[in-house]
Enzyme design. Structure first.
Site, PDB file in Angstrom:
ATOM      1  N   ASN A 124      -7.530   3.833   9.314  1.00 30.93           N
ATOM      2  CA  ASN A 124      -7.064   2.589   9.922  1.00 30.93           C
ATOM      3  C   ASN A 124      -7.263   2.547  11.431  1.00 30.93           C
ATOM      4  OD1 ASN A 124      -5.058   4.629   9.089  1.00 30.93           O
ATOM      5  ND2 ASN A 124      -3.721   3.547  10.513  1.00 30.93           N
ATOM      6  N   GLY A 174       0.821  -1.210   0.000  1.00 28.14           N
ATOM      7  CA  GLY A 174       0.000   0.000   0.000  1.00 28.14           C
ATOM      8  C   GLY A 174       0.854   1.258   0.000  1.00 28.14           C
ATOM      9  N   CYS A 230       2.239   1.229  12.650  1.00 24.90           N
ATOM     10  CA  CYS A 230       3.424   2.003  12.274  1.00 24.90           C
ATOM     11  C   CYS A 230       3.757   3.063  13.303  1.00 24.90           C
ATOM     12  CB  CYS A 230       3.201   2.678  10.929  1.00 24.90           C
ATOM     13  SG  CYS A 230       2.747   1.515   9.674  1.00 24.90           S
ATOM     14  N   GLY A 285      -2.322  -6.123  -0.156  1.00 28.45           N
ATOM     15  CA  GLY A 285      -2.705  -7.529  -0.009  1.00 28.45           C
ATOM     16  C   GLY A 285      -2.876  -7.986   1.428  1.00 28.45           C
TER      17      GLY A 285
HETATM   18  N1  PLP Z   1      -2.595   3.041   4.310  1.00 24.13           N
HETATM   19  C1  PLP Z   1      -3.346   2.622   5.343  1.00 24.13           C
HETATM   20  C2  PLP Z   1      -4.640   3.303   5.619  1.00 24.13           C
HETATM   21  C3  PLP Z   1      -2.903   1.570   6.150  1.00 24.13           C
HETATM   22  O1  PLP Z   1      -3.651   1.168   7.172  1.00 24.13           O
HETATM   23  C4  PLP Z   1      -1.675   0.950   5.843  1.00 24.13           C
HETATM   24  C5  PLP Z   1      -1.146  -0.129   6.699  1.00 24.13           C
HETATM   25  O2  PLP Z   1      -1.377  -0.155   7.895  1.00 24.13           O
HETATM   26  C6  PLP Z   1      -0.944   1.421   4.743  1.00 24.13           C
HETATM   27  C7  PLP Z   1      -1.440   2.464   3.998  1.00 24.13           C
HETATM   28  C8  PLP Z   1       0.358   0.804   4.357  1.00 24.13           C
HETATM   29  O3  PLP Z   1       0.151  -0.405   3.693  1.00 24.13           O
HETATM   30  P1  PLP Z   1       1.367  -1.428   3.530  1.00 24.13           P
HETATM   31  O4  PLP Z   1       1.621  -2.001   4.879  1.00 24.13           O
HETATM   32  O5  PLP Z   1       0.886  -2.436   2.544  1.00 24.13           O
HETATM   33  O6  PLP Z   1       2.516  -0.647   3.011  1.00 24.13           O
END
Ligand code: PLP
Length: 391
Positions: free
Chosen positions: A154, A75, A328, A203
């Site tokens: 999220n 993402g 994160c 994914g």
């Molecule tokens: N965007 C949102 C809203 C997310 O919740 C996340 C992951 O927690 C991401 C982006 C990042 O996705 P990825 O872990 O596949 O890089």
């Protein structure tokens, strides 16, 4: 101590287990069909067909055309690729508009863009986490290259009016990108009559493995590759394809489309049962976010006057996995930027716990948490210097 051996996993917004059918679908692509899809021999070439099938499945989940789907590594890459592309293609427009509650994949990219001379405007949210649409309309102007607002948050699960925002962007000739990493697979998405130009998904949030994602680029929208090299993905994303990951994402998309109703009914009912049960058993709690308009699987509850991190550690002893912020940002001990943007008081923001469920959770698991969590909160409040709150 818990009679449960298996973890109770309520952290599906951080990542999800790979679905058994997904695992079965991808496995042969490690050991049997390991060819490089770019190879001229039949062995490599036959893999190409499976990539195209996966592309069809992802497109179908979004109501898109398969030619609008580019496979990426995650993402975060999709978010970066979308925003960088928009800026590259509009060199005279040096402004990006985002919300204050975006994922770090967008917000920290914004900080980097500021260092590179781009103006990044952050739209505030109200106390329920709803985007201030009036302010957004003021901030988007003819110097805006791209507006990026997530489809769903999220941490709180809030769902944003992306079509309305896309319309505002369009009026000013700006592109509209949405980070749909949390909404894909949880709520129906139909891009067939949409003004959304770019959309990111990942994914590992939909029961496929980590390390694969996709970017939707609406037909007619120009796109400049973020990763430059070979001609894979029709020249739009170089690098030998993660074939097992792509096949897995295709299968996960197929299953997500099939099981959408389970998400919106069964998972929502479990989430509501958990939220109601905990609020009935624990005094002085609050639900953060827009309870009328949020993802079916998410609840963010503040157990006020104690630390969310302590709650998580004690829950962990019972095998219960939850989160106090996005995966994160946990570890920083700073309350989440999302709750801070919403103006949630410190004593509540610190005590926030996010429970994010999936179709693999059960009512027994929910009831276990409703039983075990209240005494944990009581114990922590007994040793909290802020408890009981003074009037
Ligand atoms: N965007 C949102 C809203 C997310 O919740 C996340 C992951 O927690 C991401 C982006 C990042 O996705 P990825 O872990 O596949 O890089």
């Amino acid at each position: 101590m818990s009679e449960y051996r298996k973890p109770i996993y309520f952290d599906n917004n951080a990542t999800t287990p790979v679905a058994p059918e997904v695992f079965d679908a991808m496995a042969p692509f490690f050991t049997e069909f390991y060819g490089n899809p770019s190879s001229v021999h039949t062995f490599g070439g036959q893999v190409e067909r499976h990539i195209e099938d996966a592309r069809e499945s992802v497109a179908a989940l979004l109501g898109a055309d398969s030619r609008e789907i580019i496979f990426t590594s995650c993402g975060t890459e999709s978010d970066n690729a979308a925003i960088f592309s928009a800026l590259h293609l509009c060199p005279t427009k040096r402004k990006v508009v985002v919300s204050k509650v975006e994922h770090p994949a967008v917000l920290n990219l914004g900080k980097e863009l500021v260092r590179r001379g781009v103006e990044v405007a952050e739209v505030p949210v109200d106390s329920n986490g709803r985007v201030d649409m009036e302010r957004l309309a003021e901030l988007v102007d003819d110097s805006t290259a791209v507006v990026s607002v997530m489809w769903a948050n999220n941490e709180t699960g809030n769902i944003y009016p992306v079509e309305e925002i896309a319309e505002i962007a369009k009026r000013h000739g700006a592109l509209f990108h949405t980070d749909a990493v949390q909404s894909v697979g949880k709520i129906p998405i139909d891009l067939s009559y949409s003004n959304i130009d770019l959309l990111s998904l990942s994914g590992h949030k939909i029961h496929a493995p980590k390390g694969v994602g996709a970017l939707y680029v609406r037909r007619g929208v120009r796109f400049r590759p973020f990763i430059i090299g070979g001609h894979q993905e029709r020249g739009r994303r170089a690098g030998t394809e993660n074939v097992p990951g792509i096949v897995a994402l295709g299968k996960a998309a197929e299953i997500a489309a099939r099981d959408m109703e389970i998400e919106t009914t069964q998972v929502a009912a479990l989430r509501d049962r958990l939220e109601k049960g905990l609020r009935a058993a624990v005094p002085v709690t609050r639900v953060n976010g827009d309870v009328e308009n949020r993802l079916p699987n998410t609840t963010n509850i503040s157990f006020e006057y104690i630390e969310g991190e302590s709650i998580l550690l004690l829950l962990d002893r019972f095998g219960v996995c939850a989160s106090s912020g996005s995966a994160c940002t946990t570890g920083s001990l700073e309350p989440s930027h999302v709750l801070r943007a919403m103006g949630v008081p410190y004593t509540a923001a610190h005590g926030a716990v996010r429970f994010s469920l999936s179709k693999y959770n059960t009512a027994e698991e929910v009831d276990f948490v409703i039983r075990e969590l209240p005494p944990i909160i009581e114990r922590l409040r007994e040793i909290s210097p802020f408890w009981p709150p003074s009037e």
